[in-house]
Each structure stands twice: as structure tokens, then as C-alpha cells.
Design an enzyme around this catalytic site. Structure first.
Site, short mmCIF file in Angstrom:
data_model
loop_
_atom_site.label_atom_id
_atom_site.label_comp_id
_atom_site.label_asym_id
_atom_site.label_seq_id
_atom_site.Cartn_x
_atom_site.Cartn_y
_atom_site.Cartn_z
N TRP A 82 0.81 -1.22 0.00
CA TRP A 82 0.00 0.00 0.00
C TRP A 82 0.84 1.27 0.00
CZ3 TRP A 82 -4.34 0.00 -2.18
CH2 TRP A 82 -5.22 -1.08 -2.06
N ASP B 228 -1.14 6.53 6.55
CA ASP B 228 -2.23 5.63 6.14
C ASP B 228 -2.43 4.60 7.25
OD1 ASP B 228 -3.95 3.79 5.04
OD2 ASP B 228 -2.81 3.51 3.17
N LYS C 134 -11.90 -1.65 7.02
CA LYS C 134 -11.07 -2.62 7.72
C LYS C 134 -11.50 -2.74 9.19
CE LYS C 134 -8.85 -2.67 3.79
NZ LYS C 134 -7.77 -1.83 3.40
C1 PLP Z 1 -7.30 -1.32 2.01
C2 PLP Z 1 -6.18 -0.35 2.08
C3 PLP Z 1 -6.07 0.71 1.17
C4 PLP Z 1 -7.04 0.91 0.02
O1 PLP Z 1 -8.26 1.29 0.52
P1 PLP Z 1 -9.45 1.70 -0.48
O2 PLP Z 1 -10.45 2.22 0.51
O3 PLP Z 1 -9.89 0.48 -1.20
O4 PLP Z 1 -8.95 2.76 -1.38
C5 PLP Z 1 -5.02 1.59 1.33
N1 PLP Z 1 -4.13 1.44 2.31
C6 PLP Z 1 -4.20 0.43 3.19
C7 PLP Z 1 -3.17 0.32 4.27
C8 PLP Z 1 -5.24 -0.50 3.12
O5 PLP Z 1 -5.31 -1.50 4.00
#
Ligand code: PLP
Length: 366
Positions: free
Chosen positions: A101, A176, A200
């Protein structure tokens, strides 16, 4: 048969939350209305929004000079929105690459930022993706707009055991936290901005949580299209256009549920216990199951493992599903197996998985 959902996201929601949502679906608190179909400007919804914000503030101890936004677009939209809102006029952006990511974020920032994105540390090149690049080795440009990193790499099963501390004169850290927000205590003041896709550990898909330090809100002036502008949203009660109202409501129920469980301290302890059980099962399998991450950087949220054979991994996934253990396949980019252990995963789910792992090993073991 008990069913357990190990999906990395959209992930399981607490049973109690789903039941409450079901009970309130057609008649929210005696109003005769469904939350799904009321105006986002109505008092009924504004109450839901404010309560969700306040509960998030309380759970994470968010200081008063930070603002909270409930946006759409997912974490992926933030890869670009942070650049639009925070980078204009700066010399560069710093990106820490530690896995799938953070590499995605790096590539998007580079393509659309219009300024250089310098890699401050590359855990894939330097450590083979087996551990997180240590913060003391990050090469931070003092004039960078911000330093971006990913606290928990959902795909790779890699997590900063301690969140990096910025030096006093450091550019703001932008993080993030999609797959770990609400799973451990954080010091929000260490960050300029935190974002997380809700699907998540916070709620359903369609909602993105952003926590931003007040002085960064209007950093790039009026050069940002309103719909992408943090300031435009904050100037209008946190919503420039229609927010994902039902997702905000469900996330609000999850936050209330988390408070009832004992908040972040409870979440942290539960995460440690569940992950410890599963890693012990992997490590104690005599090599039948393997995890390649350095022990100190193993994720407590996403436990990534494999049996050393892609066909056997696939058999594991199929056979586990027949036993009510769902979504144990690794991310399509890396293969193997992955069990996500977010806040809503009960300990019994981990016990059930470990029992199944023992049984599968006896069946297929060398
Ligand atoms: C799932 C995830 C993303 C992507 O998320 P979206 O909402 O599908 O854009 C980005 N970063 C991390 C760490 C993730 O777990």
C-alpha cells in the site's frame, strides 16, 4: 456451525452492531424514518455525525486543534487528496515504502503530485519486505511538504511496532492507518494527517476517516477543487456534498460498541492476545506453516502465512471455507494465506482457525 470472517476488507462488523442496525433499519429511534433515507442536513443525521465524531475523538484522544472528516473515495483517494491539499509550493514530498500500500501511495503521489516524491526509506529494497524501515534511517528532507508512511501493511502483514516519532523540526507525518486505526493507542499530535478507509476496522466500505491538524487545513489556498478540498468540507459542517450517511451511521455504532468493550486499551490487548495465539500456532507447526516477517514487525491485524506450496494453500482456503472459516486467501498480489484479526474478530474465531490448521496439517503434513 459458527462462521468466522477473516477478510482483510471489507471486513467483519461486530454482531451486536449488525443487530442494532437491523432493528433500527426502518424506524430510527422512533422517528419512523430510516437513516438511509433522511437528509444529511437534518438534525437527525447531524446528531449521528456529531456523535460519531465525538466518540472517535474520545477513543483516540484527538486534541482539539485537530479536525475530523468523514469522506468518500477510500484510502486510495487520499493518496492524491493529501498531495492536492498539502503539497502546493513545496520542494518535494517524502515517501516511506514498506509494502504494497505504501508503494501504491508513492506511485500515485509521483504521477499526480507535480513535484518530486523522494523515497525516504525503502523497506522492500533494503530489507526484502521482511521488516519496516527503521525511522532513524529515514532520509527526510527538511523542506518536504510531508512524510508519508503506512503504519500497517495489510497485504504484507507488516506493522510498525512503535509508531515513528517526528523530530521537532520535521515536516508533518501523514499516515495511512486504514488497517489499524482503533487497534492501538496513538499520539495524534505526532501526525499532520491520519487517514483510513473504514472498511477494515471502523465500519463498512464507502467511508474514509481523515484526522487533520487545523493549521494544515487550508495550506494550499483555493487551488483545490471544492470536492477534494479538506477546507471546503470543514467550512460546511464537515460536508461539502452528501457524505456516505449510512456508512457514517454504521461506523458510529461500531465506535459506541468499541467504547462499551473498553475502548482502545481493550482493543490493543485483544489484538495482542489473538495475534500471539496465531503466530504461536504458525511457529509451532514444525515448518508446515511459515511466516517470513521479522518477529518485531509482525502485524497484529493481518497475519500472513503460507504452506510453501500454492496448491496446498488453495486447498487450505477451500477446505477452511467448508468449515465456516472464510476469506483466508492472501492478497492476489502476494498469494499465500492471510487471516485478518480486526477488533470485531472474537478470540473463538482464532481458536477455530488454529484447530483447523492442526487438522489440515495432519491431513497434508509431511
Ligand atoms: C485497504 C487499504 C487501502 C485501500 O483502501 P481503499 O479504501 O480500497 O482505497 C489503502 N491502504 C491500506 C493500508 C489499506 O489496507
Amino acid at each position: 456451525m459458527a462462521v468466522y470472517n477473516f477478510s482483510a476488507g471489507p471486513a467483519l462488523l461486530p454482531e451486536a452492531v449488525l443487530q442494532q442496525a437491523q432493528a433500527e433499519m426502518c424506524d430510527y429511534q422512533g422517528s419512523g424514518l430510516s437513516v438511509m433515507s433522511i437528509s444529511h442536513r437534518s438534525e437527525l443525521f447531524l446528531d449521528i455525525l456529531r456523535r460519531a465524531e465525538n466518540d472517535l475523538r474520545e477513543l483516540l484522544d484527538v486534541p482539539s486543534h485537530y479536525r475530523i472528516l468523514f469522506l468518500q473515495g477510500g484510502a486510495s483517494a487520499q493518496f492524491v487528496q493529501i498531495v492536492l491539499n498539502l503539497a502546493g509550493g513545496f520542494r518535494c514530498i517524502n515517501a516511506v515504502v514498506s509494502g504494497y500500500w505504501s508503494a501504491q501511495a508513492y506511485r500515485q503521489m509521483r504521477r499526480f503530485g507535480g513535484i518530486p516524491v523522494d523515497v525516504a526509506a525503502d523497506g522492500i529494497a533494503d530489507y526484502g519486505g521482511r521488516t519496516v524501515p527503521p525511522p532513524e534511517n529515514w532520509r527526510i528532507h527538511p523542506k518536504a511538504a510531508f512524510v508519508h508512511y503506512t503504519a500497517n501493511e495489510t497485504v504484507n502483514g507488516l506493522q510498525y511496532p512503535l509508531l515513528p516519532q517526528p523530530a521537532a523540526d520535521s515536516p508533518p507525518f501523514v499516515c495511512d492507518m486504514s488497517s489499524e486505526l482503533l487497534s492501538r493507542p496513538i499520539n495524534v499530535a505526532d501526525f499532520g494527517l491520519i487517514y483510513a478507509g473504514a472498511q477494515k476496522n471502523i465500519g463498512p466500505a464507502g467511508l474514509t476517516v481523515v484526522i487533520i491538524r487545523e493549521d494544515l487545513v487550508g495550506r494550499c489556498g483555493d487551488g483545490v477543487p471544492d470536492v477534494w478540498s479538506y477546507r471546503a468540507h470543514l467550512d460546511r459542517q464537515g460536508m461539502y456534498n452528501t457524505p456516505p450517511t449510512y456508512a457514517v451511521y454504521l461506523a458510529g455504532l461500531v465506535l459506541q460498541w468499541l467504547k462499551r468493550q473498553g475502548g482502545i486499551a481493550w482493543a490493543r490487548q485483544a489484538a495482542e492476545e489473538k495475534a500471539a495465539l496465531l503466530y504461536a500456532a504458525i511457529d509451532g507447526s514444525g515448518g508446515f506453516y511459515r511466516n517470513r516477517i521479522a518477529p518485531q514487525a509482525r502485524s497484529l491485524m493481518n497475519v500472513v502465512f503460507d504452506t510453501g506450496d500454492a496448491e496446498r494453500d488453495a486447498a487450505f482456503v477451500r477446505s477452511a471455507q467448508r468449515r465456516g472459516l472464510h476469506f483466508l486467501a492472501g492478497h492476489r498480489a502476494v498469494g499465500g494465506l492471510r487471516a485478518s484479526l480486526y477488533n470485531a474478530m472474537p478470540c473463538d474465531g482464532v481458536y477455530a482457525l488454529i484447530d483447523f490448521m492442526d487438522e489440515f496439517k495432519r491431513r497434508y503434513g509431511r
